[in-house]
Design a protein around this motif. Sequence first.
Motif, short mmCIF file in Angstrom:
data_model
loop_
_atom_site.label_atom_id
_atom_site.label_comp_id
_atom_site.label_asym_id
_atom_site.label_seq_id
_atom_site.Cartn_x
_atom_site.Cartn_y
_atom_site.Cartn_z
N ARG A 90 -36.75 8.19 -35.14
CA ARG A 90 -35.92 9.30 -35.60
C ARG A 90 -34.71 8.75 -36.32
N PHE A 91 -34.25 9.49 -37.29
CA PHE A 91 -33.06 9.07 -38.03
C PHE A 91 -32.27 10.31 -38.43
N GLY A 92 -30.98 10.16 -38.46
CA GLY A 92 -30.11 11.27 -38.76
C GLY A 92 -29.57 11.27 -40.17
N SER A 93 -29.85 10.19 -40.88
CA SER A 93 -29.36 10.10 -42.26
C SER A 93 -30.24 9.13 -43.03
N VAL A 94 -30.10 9.14 -44.32
CA VAL A 94 -30.85 8.20 -45.16
C VAL A 94 -30.43 6.77 -44.81
N ALA A 95 -29.16 6.56 -44.52
CA ALA A 95 -28.68 5.22 -44.17
C ALA A 95 -29.37 4.71 -42.90
N GLU A 96 -29.54 5.58 -41.90
CA GLU A 96 -30.24 5.17 -40.68
C GLU A 96 -31.70 4.84 -40.97
#
Length: 90
Positions: free
Chosen positions: A40-46
Amino acid sequence: PGAALGPSPFIPALDIESWFGNARIWSDRTDFARFPHLLRFGSVAELVAQLQPGATDWVEISARMKQFNDVQLALSAAHWAAAVSSSLAA
């Protein structure tokens, strides 16, 4: 029946806030949201950070996903075999 499931996914709300809120209610019930071992990721950076070489053990994640799927397949097969057997006995 079905009232506890929230708004219908087939008749979307017209305002954007409700549309996204209702979509979240239904997306939380999908396999993609419920299966373990998903990244899971909360942003493109993650996301980019997880995709960096060596940042994620893809072989381990894949093995855990396969193990979970194998167990779920066995449970589903047993469930459906019991349902068919019960139907044929009736």
